[in-house]
Design a protein around this motif. Sequence first.
Motif, PDB file in Angstrom:
ATOM      1  N   ILE A   1       0.854  -1.189   0.000  1.00 30.89           N
ATOM      2  CA  ILE A   1       0.000   0.000   0.000  1.00 30.89           C
ATOM      3  C   ILE A   1       0.892   1.243   0.000  1.00 30.89           C
ATOM      4  CG2 ILE A   1      -1.564   1.371   1.451  1.00 30.89           C
ATOM      5  CD1 ILE A   1      -2.936  -1.236   2.246  1.00 30.89           C
ATOM      6  N   TYR A   2       1.990   1.149   0.737  1.00 30.52           N
ATOM      7  CA  TYR A   2       2.952   2.252   0.746  1.00 30.52           C
ATOM      8  C   TYR A   2       3.738   2.310  -0.565  1.00 30.52           C
ATOM      9  CZ  TYR A   2       7.071   5.016   1.927  1.00 30.52           C
ATOM     10  OH  TYR A   2       8.069   5.950   1.917  1.00 30.52           O
ATOM     11  N   PHE A   3       4.227   1.145  -1.009  1.00 36.25           N
ATOM     12  CA  PHE A   3       5.089   1.126  -2.193  1.00 36.25           C
ATOM     13  C   PHE A   3       4.364   1.609  -3.446  1.00 36.25           C
ATOM     14  CE2 PHE A   3       7.064  -1.128  -5.837  1.00 36.25           C
ATOM     15  CZ  PHE A   3       8.304  -0.512  -5.786  1.00 36.25           C
ATOM     16  N   LYS A   4       3.075   1.318  -3.559  1.00 38.55           N
ATOM     17  CA  LYS A   4       2.350   1.737  -4.767  1.00 38.55           C
ATOM     18  C   LYS A   4       2.372   3.253  -4.922  1.00 38.55           C
ATOM     19  CE  LYS A   4      -2.355   2.429  -3.009  1.00 38.55           C
ATOM     20  NZ  LYS A   4      -3.785   2.281  -3.295  1.00 38.55           N
ATOM     21  N   SER A   5       2.394   3.977  -3.787  1.00 38.57           N
ATOM     22  CA  SER A   5       2.426   5.440  -3.853  1.00 38.57           C
ATOM     23  C   SER A   5       3.781   5.946  -4.339  1.00 38.57           C
ATOM     24  CB  SER A   5       2.103   6.042  -2.482  1.00 38.57           C
ATOM     25  OG  SER A   5       3.111   5.726  -1.533  1.00 38.57           O
ATOM     26  N   LEU A   6       4.832   5.154  -4.111  1.00 38.25           N
ATOM     27  CA  LEU A   6       6.172   5.559  -4.537  1.00 38.25           C
ATOM     28  C   LEU A   6       6.329   5.508  -6.052  1.00 38.25           C
ATOM     29  CD1 LEU A   6       8.527   3.803  -1.937  1.00 38.25           C
ATOM     30  CD2 LEU A   6       7.630   6.134  -1.889  1.00 38.25           C
ATOM     31  N   ILE A   7       5.618   4.583  -6.690  1.00 35.26           N
ATOM     32  CA  ILE A   7       5.767   4.439  -8.145  1.00 35.26           C
ATOM     33  C   ILE A   7       4.469   4.797  -8.879  1.00 35.26           C
ATOM     34  CG2 ILE A   7       7.559   2.687  -7.883  1.00 35.26           C
ATOM     35  CD1 ILE A   7       5.460   0.571  -8.631  1.00 35.26           C
ATOM     36  N   ASP A   8       3.517   5.390  -8.140  1.00 33.96           N
ATOM     37  CA  ASP A   8       2.239   5.822  -8.722  1.00 33.96           C
ATOM     38  C   ASP A   8       1.557   4.669  -9.459  1.00 33.96           C
ATOM     39  OD1 ASP A   8       0.155   7.518  -9.344  1.00 33.96           O
ATOM     40  OD2 ASP A   8       1.084   8.234 -11.201  1.00 33.96           O
ATOM     41  N   ALA A   9       1.266   3.613  -8.714  1.00 38.13           N
ATOM     42  CA  ALA A   9       0.676   2.409  -9.305  1.00 38.13           C
ATOM     43  C   ALA A   9      -0.647   2.059  -8.639  1.00 38.13           C
ATOM     44  CB  ALA A   9       1.645   1.233  -9.171  1.00 38.13           C
ATOM     45  N   GLU A  10      -1.443   1.282  -9.346  1.00 37.13           N
ATOM     46  CA  GLU A  10      -2.651   0.695  -8.769  1.00 37.13           C
ATOM     47  C   GLU A  10      -2.261  -0.630  -8.117  1.00 37.13           C
ATOM     48  OE1 GLU A  10      -5.508   2.109  -8.674  1.00 37.13           O
ATOM     49  OE2 GLU A  10      -5.214   3.760 -10.096  1.00 37.13           O
ATOM     50  N   LEU A  11      -2.876  -0.932  -6.977  1.00 38.44           N
ATOM     51  CA  LEU A  11      -2.584  -2.185  -6.285  1.00 38.44           C
ATOM     52  C   LEU A  11      -3.783  -3.118  -6.368  1.00 38.44           C
ATOM     53  CD1 LEU A  11      -0.776  -3.966  -4.487  1.00 38.44           C
ATOM     54  CD2 LEU A  11      -1.708  -2.755  -2.493  1.00 38.44           C
ATOM     55  N   GLU A  12      -3.529  -4.324  -6.878  1.00 42.18           N
ATOM     56  CA  GLU A  12      -4.555  -5.359  -6.958  1.00 42.18           C
ATOM     57  C   GLU A  12      -4.062  -6.571  -6.172  1.00 42.18           C
ATOM     58  OE1 GLU A  12      -4.965  -6.005 -11.123  1.00 42.18           O
ATOM     59  OE2 GLU A  12      -5.843  -4.024 -11.507  1.00 42.18           O
ATOM     60  N   VAL A  13      -4.945  -7.158  -5.376  1.00 41.17           N
ATOM     61  CA  VAL A  13      -4.557  -8.266  -4.499  1.00 41.17           C
ATOM     62  C   VAL A  13      -5.290  -9.542  -4.902  1.00 41.17           C
ATOM     63  CG1 VAL A  13      -4.617  -9.149  -2.128  1.00 41.17           C
ATOM     64  CG2 VAL A  13      -4.003  -6.749  -2.560  1.00 41.17           C
ATOM     65  N   VAL A  14      -4.520 -10.620  -5.049  1.00 39.27           N
ATOM     66  CA  VAL A  14      -5.087 -11.944  -5.311  1.00 39.27           C
ATOM     67  C   VAL A  14      -4.893 -12.770  -4.043  1.00 39.27           C
ATOM     68  CG1 VAL A  14      -5.052 -13.994  -6.771  1.00 39.27           C
ATOM     69  CG2 VAL A  14      -4.445 -11.769  -7.741  1.00 39.27           C
ATOM     70  N   TRP A  15      -5.958 -12.961  -3.302  1.00 37.13           N
ATOM     71  CA  TRP A  15      -5.916 -13.676  -2.021  1.00 37.13           C
ATOM     72  C   TRP A  15      -6.352 -15.117  -2.272  1.00 37.13           C
ATOM     73  CZ3 TRP A  15      -5.192 -11.543   3.091  1.00 37.13           C
ATOM     74  CH2 TRP A  15      -5.511 -12.407   4.141  1.00 37.13           C
ATOM     75  N   ILE A  16      -5.411 -16.056  -2.167  1.00 41.73           N
ATOM     76  CA  ILE A  16      -5.699 -17.455  -2.475  1.00 41.73           C
ATOM     77  C   ILE A  16      -5.658 -18.297  -1.202  1.00 41.73           C
ATOM     78  CG2 ILE A  16      -4.966 -19.490  -3.779  1.00 41.73           C
ATOM     79  CD1 ILE A  16      -3.745 -17.632  -5.846  1.00 41.73           C
ATOM     80  N   PRO A  17      -6.776 -18.897  -0.807  1.00 35.81           N
ATOM     81  CA  PRO A  17      -6.768 -19.793   0.359  1.00 35.81           C
ATOM     82  C   PRO A  17      -5.848 -20.986   0.101  1.00 35.81           C
ATOM     83  CG  PRO A  17      -9.013 -19.184  -0.240  1.00 35.81           C
ATOM     84  CD  PRO A  17      -8.126 -18.747  -1.372  1.00 35.81           C
ATOM     85  N   ASP A  18      -5.092 -21.386   1.113  1.00 30.77           N
ATOM     86  CA  ASP A  18      -4.229 -22.559   0.992  1.00 30.77           C
ATOM     87  C   ASP A  18      -4.001 -23.158   2.370  1.00 30.77           C
ATOM     88  OD1 ASP A  18      -2.339 -20.905   2.232  1.00 30.77           O
ATOM     89  OD2 ASP A  18      -1.360 -20.381   0.353  1.00 30.77           O
ATOM     90  N   SER A  19      -3.046 -24.067   2.481  1.00 25.68           N
ATOM     91  CA  SER A  19      -2.807 -24.741   3.758  1.00 25.68           C
ATOM     92  C   SER A  19      -2.321 -23.782   4.840  1.00 25.68           C
ATOM     93  CB  SER A  19      -1.779 -25.866   3.572  1.00 25.68           C
ATOM     94  OG  SER A  19      -0.552 -25.352   3.077  1.00 25.68           O
TER      95      SER A  19
END
Length: 283
Positions: free
Chosen positions: A25-43
């Motif tokens: 969330i912080y890093f995206k502001s440094l490079i002016d990017a959109e952040l998309e999260v892929v949350w995958i359930p696993d063990s």
Amino acid sequence: MKKKRIVLRPTSGLGNRMRAISSFIYFKSLIDAELEVVWIPDSGLNSSYHEIFQPSKHFTLLHPNLGPKLIIKGKTLLNNKFSFIRWLTNVYNTMVCRLMGMDCLLLDKDVKMGTDRLKKVCNDKFNILVVTGNQCIDYPEGFRAFTPSPTVLSNIKVARKKFKENMIGIHIRRSDHDIAIAKSPVYLFENKIEEHLNAEEADFGVFLATDDPALSTYFQEKYPDTVVTYPKTFGRNSREGIMDAVLELYLLAGTKKIYGSYWSSFSGVAKRIYGTELEILHI
């Protein structure tokens, strides 16, 4: 101008995933990017994002598609002693990345280099895939992006009714965490409770969070008028167990001070949610 895009697949357990998302969330502001999260359930965490958290304005949650899951991130292959195996693993990851339409792949070792190095790596890249359970920077403000789901929030409210005015939190990590077991023995936490009891603090209580059901019973029987626990489902392989872990995390964060276990991300995340004071008990 074309907007940069970071697709992050956080891995490992709850604390690791929250730290990874918070840092990007912080890093995206440094490079002016959109952040998309892929949350995958696993063990490591068998629960969907929506079961434990509400949507956040700080990132877009993508459907848990197969692509990021196909990336090899295990050290056994990435750091294999045979150069051909390492080369083949990198070729495979590059192919998966390209098929997803991404032009850059960042794994644990890259994320650990920190934000300055990552800025240089991502300078001329527009579609950046990140698969990690690490953080690129410690960014406590990022934890405000997480709000427990309505069900979890409701259970937190009910559980907090048992809290006393002067409530400390204790987190004892056991299970498969050999380092925490060795460095943070149980007697340190008992000594800390005794220290507070001897000080005769008004309306004093302890909220205990642990992944060891035997320890939970032990502390409740030893300090029946002081120690409070949540009757949770133990284990990370069930939906109920993960929801209870989130609930326990926020209950721990809501105490006056946390006494945590050595090398446990759970204690550190609890501290960062509300800025609660944290002291790690270790030998």
